[in-house]
Design a protein around this motif. Structure first.
Motif, PDB file in Angstrom:
ATOM      1  N   VAL A  86       0.841  -1.196   0.000  1.00  0.00           N
ATOM      2  CA  VAL A  86       0.000   0.000   0.000  1.00  0.00           C
ATOM      3  C   VAL A  86       0.876   1.247   0.000  1.00  0.00           C
ATOM      4  CG1 VAL A  86      -1.657   1.335   1.374  1.00  0.00           C
ATOM      5  CG2 VAL A  86      -1.976  -1.119   1.081  1.00  0.00           C
ATOM      6  N   ARG A  87       1.928   1.231   0.792  1.00  0.00           N
ATOM      7  CA  ARG A  87       2.819   2.395   0.887  1.00  0.00           C
ATOM      8  C   ARG A  87       3.530   2.669  -0.446  1.00  0.00           C
ATOM      9  NH1 ARG A  87       6.115   4.124   6.015  1.00  0.00           N
ATOM     10  NH2 ARG A  87       4.255   3.225   6.881  1.00  0.00           N
TER      11      ARG A  87
ATOM     12  N   ALA B 191       0.935   4.013  -2.950  1.00  0.00           N
ATOM     13  CA  ALA B 191       0.559   5.395  -2.647  1.00  0.00           C
ATOM     14  C   ALA B 191       1.608   6.369  -3.168  1.00  0.00           C
ATOM     15  CB  ALA B 191       0.379   5.573  -1.147  1.00  0.00           C
TER      16      ALA B 191
ATOM     17  N   SER C 137      -2.550   9.291  -0.621  1.00  0.00           N
ATOM     18  CA  SER C 137      -2.209   8.800   0.709  1.00  0.00           C
ATOM     19  C   SER C 137      -2.422   7.291   0.818  1.00  0.00           C
ATOM     20  CB  SER C 137      -3.069   9.503   1.764  1.00  0.00           C
ATOM     21  OG  SER C 137      -4.414   9.078   1.658  1.00  0.00           O
ATOM     22  N   LYS C 138      -1.805   6.701   1.837  1.00  0.00           N
ATOM     23  CA  LYS C 138      -1.991   5.273   2.100  1.00  0.00           C
ATOM     24  C   LYS C 138      -3.456   4.981   2.381  1.00  0.00           C
ATOM     25  CE  LYS C 138       0.737   5.222   5.525  1.00  0.00           C
ATOM     26  NZ  LYS C 138       1.398   4.803   6.747  1.00  0.00           N
ATOM     27  N   SER C 139      -4.106   5.888   3.078  1.00  0.00           N
ATOM     28  CA  SER C 139      -5.523   5.719   3.405  1.00  0.00           C
ATOM     29  C   SER C 139      -6.378   5.655   2.140  1.00  0.00           C
ATOM     30  CB  SER C 139      -6.015   6.871   4.276  1.00  0.00           C
ATOM     31  OG  SER C 139      -5.279   6.938   5.458  1.00  0.00           O
ATOM     32  N   THR C 140      -6.059   6.491   1.174  1.00  0.00           N
ATOM     33  CA  THR C 140      -6.804   6.511  -0.083  1.00  0.00           C
ATOM     34  C   THR C 140      -6.626   5.198  -0.823  1.00  0.00           C
ATOM     35  OG1 THR C 140      -6.579   8.907  -0.260  1.00  0.00           O
ATOM     36  CG2 THR C 140      -7.076   7.703  -2.292  1.00  0.00           C
TER      37      THR C 140
ATOM     38  N   HIS D 197      -5.808   2.294   0.420  1.00  0.00           N
ATOM     39  CA  HIS D 197      -6.470   1.233   1.176  1.00  0.00           C
ATOM     40  C   HIS D 197      -7.984   1.284   0.987  1.00  0.00           C
ATOM     41  CE1 HIS D 197      -7.719  -1.182   4.646  1.00  0.00           C
ATOM     42  NE2 HIS D 197      -6.605  -1.838   4.379  1.00  0.00           N
ATOM     43  N   LYS D 198      -8.557   2.463   1.063  1.00  0.00           N
ATOM     44  CA  LYS D 198     -10.006   2.601   0.888  1.00  0.00           C
ATOM     45  C   LYS D 198     -10.412   2.224  -0.533  1.00  0.00           C
ATOM     46  CE  LYS D 198     -13.917   5.497   1.818  1.00  0.00           C
ATOM     47  NZ  LYS D 198     -14.445   6.196   2.951  1.00  0.00           N
ATOM     48  N   ASP D 199      -9.621   2.635  -1.515  1.00  0.00           N
ATOM     49  CA  ASP D 199      -9.926   2.292  -2.909  1.00  0.00           C
ATOM     50  C   ASP D 199      -9.979   0.789  -3.127  1.00  0.00           C
ATOM     51  OD1 ASP D 199     -10.176   4.911  -3.707  1.00  0.00           O
ATOM     52  OD2 ASP D 199      -8.284   4.988  -4.830  1.00  0.00           O
TER      53      ASP D 199
ATOM     54  N   THR E 208     -10.122  -1.723  -0.821  1.00  0.00           N
ATOM     55  CA  THR E 208     -10.903  -2.565   0.082  1.00  0.00           C
ATOM     56  C   THR E 208     -12.394  -2.251   0.030  1.00  0.00           C
ATOM     57  OG1 THR E 208     -10.475  -1.070   1.930  1.00  0.00           O
ATOM     58  CG2 THR E 208      -9.025  -2.981   1.695  1.00  0.00           C
ATOM     59  N   GLU E 209     -12.754  -0.982  -0.042  1.00  0.00           N
ATOM     60  CA  GLU E 209     -14.165  -0.610  -0.018  1.00  0.00           C
ATOM     61  C   GLU E 209     -14.720  -0.322  -1.407  1.00  0.00           C
ATOM     62  OE1 GLU E 209     -14.916   2.538   2.771  1.00  0.00           O
ATOM     63  OE2 GLU E 209     -13.625   1.607   4.291  1.00  0.00           O
TER      64      GLU E 209
END
Length: 85
Positions: free
Chosen positions: A23-24, A27, A33-36, A38-40, A42-43
């Motif tokens: 993920v890092r 990104a 971002s890592k959060s983006t 991950h959200k892309d 997984t969700e």
């Protein structure tokens, strides 16, 4: 959901599959971002392409199980380089 976000999620997922990327790392390549990331994958991807999402999930699980090894190697390298100075 906006089409460019859906497209980004699919593009990121394909990149992770192709490169076996974390993920890092992903990104950094995509400039998000890592959060983006991950959200892309997984969700959002689950709603768009469930089969692709499950393939990416396997890679993320593999990366998660190996992260303590990568962290240890990074620390080892850091101290080896400091020792040379």
């Amino acid at each position: 959901m906006k089409s460019h976000i859906e497209q980004r999620a699919v593009t990121i997922a394909k990149y992770i599959l192709e490169k076996q990327s974390t993920v890092r790392q992903t990104a950094k390549v995509f400039g998000v971002s890592k959060s983006t990331v991950h959200k892309d994958v997984t969700e959002r991807l689950e709603e768009i392409q469930p089969t692709l999402a499950s393939e990416v999930k396997q890679i993320l699980e593999k990366n998660k199980s190996e992260r303590h090894i990568r962290g240890g190697m990074a620390t080892k390298l850091k101290y080896q380089q400091q020792k040379k100075m």
